[in-house]
Design a protein around this motif. Structure first.
Motif, PDB file in Angstrom:
ATOM      1  N   SER A 117      -4.807 -10.388  -0.020  1.00  0.00           N
ATOM      2  CA  SER A 117      -4.181 -10.942   1.179  1.00  0.00           C
ATOM      3  C   SER A 117      -5.128 -11.915   1.880  1.00  0.00           C
ATOM      4  O   SER A 117      -4.697 -12.959   2.382  1.00  0.00           O
ATOM      5  CB  SER A 117      -3.787  -9.818   2.145  1.00  0.00           C
ATOM      6  OG  SER A 117      -3.158 -10.330   3.293  1.00  0.00           O
ATOM      7  N   GLY A 118      -6.419 -11.584   1.909  1.00  0.00           N
ATOM      8  CA  GLY A 118      -7.407 -12.479   2.508  1.00  0.00           C
ATOM      9  C   GLY A 118      -7.464 -13.818   1.790  1.00  0.00           C
ATOM     10  O   GLY A 118      -7.552 -14.872   2.423  1.00  0.00           O
ATOM     11  N   ILE A 119      -7.410 -13.783   0.472  1.00  0.00           N
ATOM     12  CA  ILE A 119      -7.427 -15.026  -0.316  1.00  0.00           C
ATOM     13  C   ILE A 119      -6.183 -15.860  -0.019  1.00  0.00           C
ATOM     14  O   ILE A 119      -6.250 -17.083   0.146  1.00  0.00           O
ATOM     15  CB  ILE A 119      -7.523 -14.693  -1.828  1.00  0.00           C
ATOM     16  CG1 ILE A 119      -8.888 -14.061  -2.140  1.00  0.00           C
ATOM     17  CG2 ILE A 119      -7.311 -15.944  -2.680  1.00  0.00           C
ATOM     18  CD1 ILE A 119      -8.990 -13.467  -3.531  1.00  0.00           C
ATOM     19  N   CYS A 120      -5.023 -15.200   0.058  1.00  0.00           N
ATOM     20  CA  CYS A 120      -3.771 -15.917   0.343  1.00  0.00           C
ATOM     21  C   CYS A 120      -3.784 -16.502   1.755  1.00  0.00           C
ATOM     22  O   CYS A 120      -3.280 -17.607   1.987  1.00  0.00           O
ATOM     23  CB  CYS A 120      -2.576 -14.978   0.171  1.00  0.00           C
ATOM     24  SG  CYS A 120      -2.261 -14.493  -1.545  1.00  0.00           S
ATOM     25  N   ASN A 121      -4.342 -15.761   2.711  1.00  0.00           N
ATOM     26  CA  ASN A 121      -4.476 -16.284   4.073  1.00  0.00           C
ATOM     27  C   ASN A 121      -5.353 -17.527   4.097  1.00  0.00           C
ATOM     28  O   ASN A 121      -5.040 -18.517   4.770  1.00  0.00           O
ATOM     29  CB  ASN A 121      -5.078 -15.215   4.994  1.00  0.00           C
ATOM     30  CG  ASN A 121      -4.023 -14.372   5.683  1.00  0.00           C
ATOM     31  OD1 ASN A 121      -3.415 -14.792   6.650  1.00  0.00           O
ATOM     32  ND2 ASN A 121      -3.801 -13.176   5.168  1.00  0.00           N
ATOM     33  N   GLY A 142     -11.552 -11.695   8.185  1.00  0.00           N
ATOM     34  CA  GLY A 142     -10.964 -10.709   9.087  1.00  0.00           C
ATOM     35  C   GLY A 142      -9.874  -9.899   8.423  1.00  0.00           C
ATOM     36  O   GLY A 142      -9.684  -8.715   8.722  1.00  0.00           O
ATOM     37  N   THR A 143      -9.171 -10.535   7.508  1.00  0.00           N
ATOM     38  CA  THR A 143      -8.102  -9.867   6.764  1.00  0.00           C
ATOM     39  C   THR A 143      -8.627  -8.653   5.996  1.00  0.00           C
ATOM     40  O   THR A 143      -7.919  -7.662   5.823  1.00  0.00           O
ATOM     41  CB  THR A 143      -7.476 -10.867   5.771  1.00  0.00           C
ATOM     42  OG1 THR A 143      -6.862 -11.902   6.521  1.00  0.00           O
ATOM     43  CG2 THR A 143      -6.435 -10.218   4.902  1.00  0.00           C
ATOM     44  N   MET A 144      -9.866  -8.745   5.540  1.00  0.00           N
ATOM     45  CA  MET A 144     -10.407  -7.706   4.664  1.00  0.00           C
ATOM     46  C   MET A 144     -11.037  -6.541   5.429  1.00  0.00           C
ATOM     47  O   MET A 144     -11.545  -5.604   4.835  1.00  0.00           O
ATOM     48  CB  MET A 144     -11.455  -8.331   3.734  1.00  0.00           C
ATOM     49  CG  MET A 144     -10.916  -9.464   2.891  1.00  0.00           C
ATOM     50  SD  MET A 144     -12.190 -10.246   1.875  1.00  0.00           S
ATOM     51  CE  MET A 144     -11.333 -11.722   1.324  1.00  0.00           C
ATOM     52  N   ILE A 145     -11.005  -6.587   6.759  1.00  0.00           N
ATOM     53  CA  ILE A 145     -11.698  -5.580   7.564  1.00  0.00           C
ATOM     54  C   ILE A 145     -10.751  -5.056   8.640  1.00  0.00           C
ATOM     55  O   ILE A 145      -9.969  -5.791   9.216  1.00  0.00           O
ATOM     56  CB  ILE A 145     -12.950  -6.185   8.235  1.00  0.00           C
ATOM     57  CG1 ILE A 145     -13.933  -6.663   7.173  1.00  0.00           C
ATOM     58  CG2 ILE A 145     -13.622  -5.188   9.176  1.00  0.00           C
ATOM     59  CD1 ILE A 145     -15.092  -7.453   7.721  1.00  0.00           C
ATOM     60  N   PRO A 199      -5.432  -0.138  -1.627  1.00  0.00           N
ATOM     61  CA  PRO A 199      -5.743  -0.787  -0.350  1.00  0.00           C
ATOM     62  C   PRO A 199      -6.811  -1.872  -0.449  1.00  0.00           C
ATOM     63  O   PRO A 199      -6.639  -2.968   0.094  1.00  0.00           O
ATOM     64  CB  PRO A 199      -6.215   0.375   0.520  1.00  0.00           C
ATOM     65  CG  PRO A 199      -5.486   1.562  -0.022  1.00  0.00           C
ATOM     66  CD  PRO A 199      -5.413   1.331  -1.501  1.00  0.00           C
ATOM     67  N   THR A 200      -7.903  -1.613  -1.156  1.00  0.00           N
ATOM     68  CA  THR A 200      -8.987  -2.601  -1.241  1.00  0.00           C
ATOM     69  C   THR A 200      -8.517  -3.872  -1.936  1.00  0.00           C
ATOM     70  O   THR A 200      -8.777  -4.988  -1.470  1.00  0.00           O
ATOM     71  CB  THR A 200     -10.186  -2.015  -2.012  1.00  0.00           C
ATOM     72  OG1 THR A 200     -10.610  -0.821  -1.357  1.00  0.00           O
ATOM     73  CG2 THR A 200     -11.345  -3.007  -2.034  1.00  0.00           C
ATOM     74  N   VAL A 201      -7.801  -3.706  -3.040  1.00  0.00           N
ATOM     75  CA  VAL A 201      -7.283  -4.865  -3.773  1.00  0.00           C
ATOM     76  C   VAL A 201      -6.287  -5.638  -2.908  1.00  0.00           C
ATOM     77  O   VAL A 201      -6.300  -6.875  -2.849  1.00  0.00           O
ATOM     78  CB  VAL A 201      -6.607  -4.417  -5.090  1.00  0.00           C
ATOM     79  CG1 VAL A 201      -5.973  -5.610  -5.804  1.00  0.00           C
ATOM     80  CG2 VAL A 201      -7.615  -3.732  -5.995  1.00  0.00           C
ATOM     81  N   ILE A 209       0.836  -1.204   0.000  1.00  0.00           N
ATOM     82  CA  ILE A 209       0.000   0.000   0.000  1.00  0.00           C
ATOM     83  C   ILE A 209       0.873   1.258   0.000  1.00  0.00           C
ATOM     84  O   ILE A 209       0.651   2.197  -0.777  1.00  0.00           O
ATOM     85  CB  ILE A 209      -0.954  -0.002   1.212  1.00  0.00           C
ATOM     86  CG1 ILE A 209      -2.011  -1.101   1.043  1.00  0.00           C
ATOM     87  CG2 ILE A 209      -1.632   1.360   1.379  1.00  0.00           C
ATOM     88  CD1 ILE A 209      -2.906  -1.300   2.246  1.00  0.00           C
ATOM     89  N   TYR A 210       1.905   1.268   0.841  1.00  0.00           N
ATOM     90  CA  TYR A 210       2.728   2.470   0.973  1.00  0.00           C
ATOM     91  C   TYR A 210       3.743   2.642  -0.147  1.00  0.00           C
ATOM     92  O   TYR A 210       4.364   3.686  -0.264  1.00  0.00           O
ATOM     93  CB  TYR A 210       3.415   2.485   2.348  1.00  0.00           C
ATOM     94  CG  TYR A 210       2.520   3.126   3.379  1.00  0.00           C
ATOM     95  CD1 TYR A 210       2.557   4.496   3.623  1.00  0.00           C
ATOM     96  CD2 TYR A 210       1.582   2.370   4.064  1.00  0.00           C
ATOM     97  CE1 TYR A 210       1.704   5.089   4.534  1.00  0.00           C
ATOM     98  CE2 TYR A 210       0.728   2.945   4.978  1.00  0.00           C
ATOM     99  CZ  TYR A 210       0.791   4.308   5.209  1.00  0.00           C
ATOM    100  OH  TYR A 210      -0.069   4.893   6.108  1.00  0.00           O
ATOM    101  N   THR A 211       3.904   1.614  -0.975  1.00  0.00           N
ATOM    102  CA  THR A 211       4.740   1.779  -2.172  1.00  0.00           C
ATOM    103  C   THR A 211       3.866   1.918  -3.420  1.00  0.00           C
ATOM    104  O   THR A 211       4.378   1.871  -4.540  1.00  0.00           O
ATOM    105  CB  THR A 211       5.687   0.572  -2.346  1.00  0.00           C
ATOM    106  OG1 THR A 211       4.917  -0.636  -2.371  1.00  0.00           O
ATOM    107  CG2 THR A 211       6.694   0.508  -1.218  1.00  0.00           C
ATOM    108  N   ASN A 212       2.552   2.049  -3.211  1.00  0.00           N
ATOM    109  CA  ASN A 212       1.589   2.227  -4.316  1.00  0.00           C
ATOM    110  C   ASN A 212       1.574   1.050  -5.284  1.00  0.00           C
ATOM    111  O   ASN A 212       1.217   1.198  -6.455  1.00  0.00           O
ATOM    112  CB  ASN A 212       1.895   3.524  -5.099  1.00  0.00           C
ATOM    113  CG  ASN A 212       1.916   4.751  -4.220  1.00  0.00           C
ATOM    114  OD1 ASN A 212       1.025   4.930  -3.395  1.00  0.00           O
ATOM    115  ND2 ASN A 212       2.925   5.587  -4.376  1.00  0.00           N
TER     116      ASN A 212
END
Length: 473
Positions: free
Chosen positions: A53-57, A369-372, A46-48, A39-42
């Motif tokens: 990340s949720g899918i990978c988790n 939970g990852t997505m929220i 954020p939503t994507v 996110i911080y390196t663009n």
């Protein structure tokens, strides 16, 4: 359901819901660490980033095995997990879950990247210590200290190694990477402008790896939690794996007895002589059960708790006896013993398991939970650890190191803190870039304070809650 009284079934439902809630909180508490760099390196919106990340988790939980989960279960003494009083088990479950959730939510609210792993393990230790004060605890066991020390070492060493490895990796990048490429890697990202495609690809891959290994390690802790609940409250269904033929135990028992026959008990330490005598009794009990007609359709429900106790005690006692110098076992004997005690083809395959529905339930809870709720921790990791904006090299180095450390821990069946590994990696990248003065002292101090306080606070919370629930129930 499960042949439980209505009030016990309601308590079981509440306990399972609380375990899923813990894993849900774990998702938005810890996943921020994985997505902060992209996110911080663009590299990703954020939503994507949080959805991916949720899918990978989710995938990490499904594919990560159950080694870490069983490590969590085995922190508690056998006597507590085979307590015949179901209300004692409910007290255990509610105490450790509530203490873990309270501390996790509190640190999340203040934006502190504290460790869900520390919290859960502290809660389990608190319950074990509280159990040792109970008058009905005849064995005097409190905690499986051998496993607790091994777990503590992993939790302590992993952030220190993460910090050090990132510094080494940043040094190697500066020395090995060509000058033109190095300029791109170490410059501050332009506002709202994505990085070059090859850098973006590296950062997305490292984010994916951290998320996957987070699922394979932290997700297993949730699986271990659910198994603690099921073994404690409905042991006749879940104390041992129900679909395995008990007659498969016969060759394991025979080979263990062959090893025991070579031992001279007079050469063993007194405590191990007692363990050897007890192990012989437990093996005889198991052999008698296996040779009866009643096991044709599996271990009878009323026997499963006793079988679990025997299997775990045989495993524990034989491992300790094998370490005794007086045992004088050869390398081949030790290998045979390990195989016949282990979880692959040995006794532990009957106790070390988790149903697929448990793994799916935890995978879903962690993935959602990852997505929220990720924003608070992301801001801390991305903006407040160092005084400069994250560069591409810093983000990739921190995440690559975190992925390696968490993946290695999962392979070794050890729980580690994703939060502390990645936060220490970010701190290491800041130090590697411009020295120790590049860290924001206030944030580092708050993270360190949370790290120091998490274990004692969660131990105290769960200790107090267990005593309260034992009194209440």
């Amino acid at each position: 359901m499960f042949g439980l009284e209505t009030d016990v079934f309601i308590l079981l439902f509440i306990s399972l819901f609380a375990a899923c809630a813990f894993e849900f909180v774990n998702g938005f508490h810890d996943t921020a660490n994985a997505v902060a760099t992209v996110i911080y390196t663009n590299s990703l919106k954020p939503t994507v980033a949080v959805v991916w990340s949720g899918i990978c988790n989710f995938a990490g939980v499904l594919l990560g095995g159950i080694g870490v989960a069983m490590g969590i279960v085995n922190l508690l003494p056998v006597e507590l997990l085979v307590d015949q009083n179901v209300y004692h088990s409910v007290a255990m479950v509610l105490a450790l879950l509530l203490s873990a959730i309270v501390w996790n939510l509190g640190t999340w609210y203040f934006g502190l990247p504290s460790s869900s792993s520390h919290t859960l393990i502290g809660s389990i230790l608190g319950v074990g210590l509280a159990f040792s004060t109970m008058p009905d605890n005849k064995a005097g066991s409190a905690v499986n200290w051998e496993k607790a020390i091994e777990t503590g070492e992993a939790l302590l060493l992993s952030p220190l190694l993460g910090f050090s490895l990132v510094i080494v990796l940043m040094f190697l990048i500066r020395r090995i990477v060509p000058e033109e490429t190095k300029d791109q890697l170490f410059k501050e990202p332009k506002k709202n402008a994505p990085p070059p495609s090859w850098i973006r690809g590296i950062l997305i891959v490292t984010c994916s790896l951290v998320s996957f290994f987070h699922g394979s390690n932290d997700g297993q802790k949730g699986v271990g939690l659910i198994m603690l609940i099921l073994i404690g409250i409905v042991p006749f269904q879940f104390a041992v794996k129900p679909d395995l033929d008990p007659r498969l135990l016969q060759p394991n028992i025979e080979r263990i007895e062959q090893t025991i026959a070579t031992l001279d008990s007079n050469q063993l330490a007194p405590v191990n002589r007692a363990r050897l005598a007890r192990t012989r009794t437990e093996l005889t009990e198991l052999k008698t059960l296996v040779n009866t007609d009643s096991v044709t359709n599996g271990i009878p429900q009323q026997k499963r708790l006793d079988v679990r106790r025997d299997l775990l005690l045989i495993n524990s006692n034989m491992n300790k006896i094998a370490e005794d110098e007086g045992a004088n076992l050869s390398a081949n004997q030790l290998a045979t013993l390990k195989e016949n005690l282990g979880e692959k083809n040995g006794l532990r395959r009957f106790t070390d398991y988790a149903p697929l529905w448990v793994i799916l339930m935890i995978a879903l809870s962690l993935g959602l939970g990852t997505m929220i709720g990720w924003r608070r921790i992301v801001v801390t990791v991305g903006e407040k650890i160092g005084k400069q904006h994250l560069t591409y090299a810093q983000g990739a180095s921190a995440e690559l190191t975190a992925a390696f450390m968490i993946g290695l821990a999962s392979w070794l069946k050890l729980p580690v803190s994703t939060t502390h590994v990645l936060s220490s990696g970010i701190a290491g990248s800041m130090v590697a870039n411009k020295g120790i003065k590049n860290l924001q002292a206030g944030t580092v101090r708050n993270i360190a304070l949370a790290w120091v306080l998490t274990l004692p606070v969660s131990v105290l919370l769960s200790f107090t809650l267990y005593i309260f629930f034992r009194w209440l129930l």
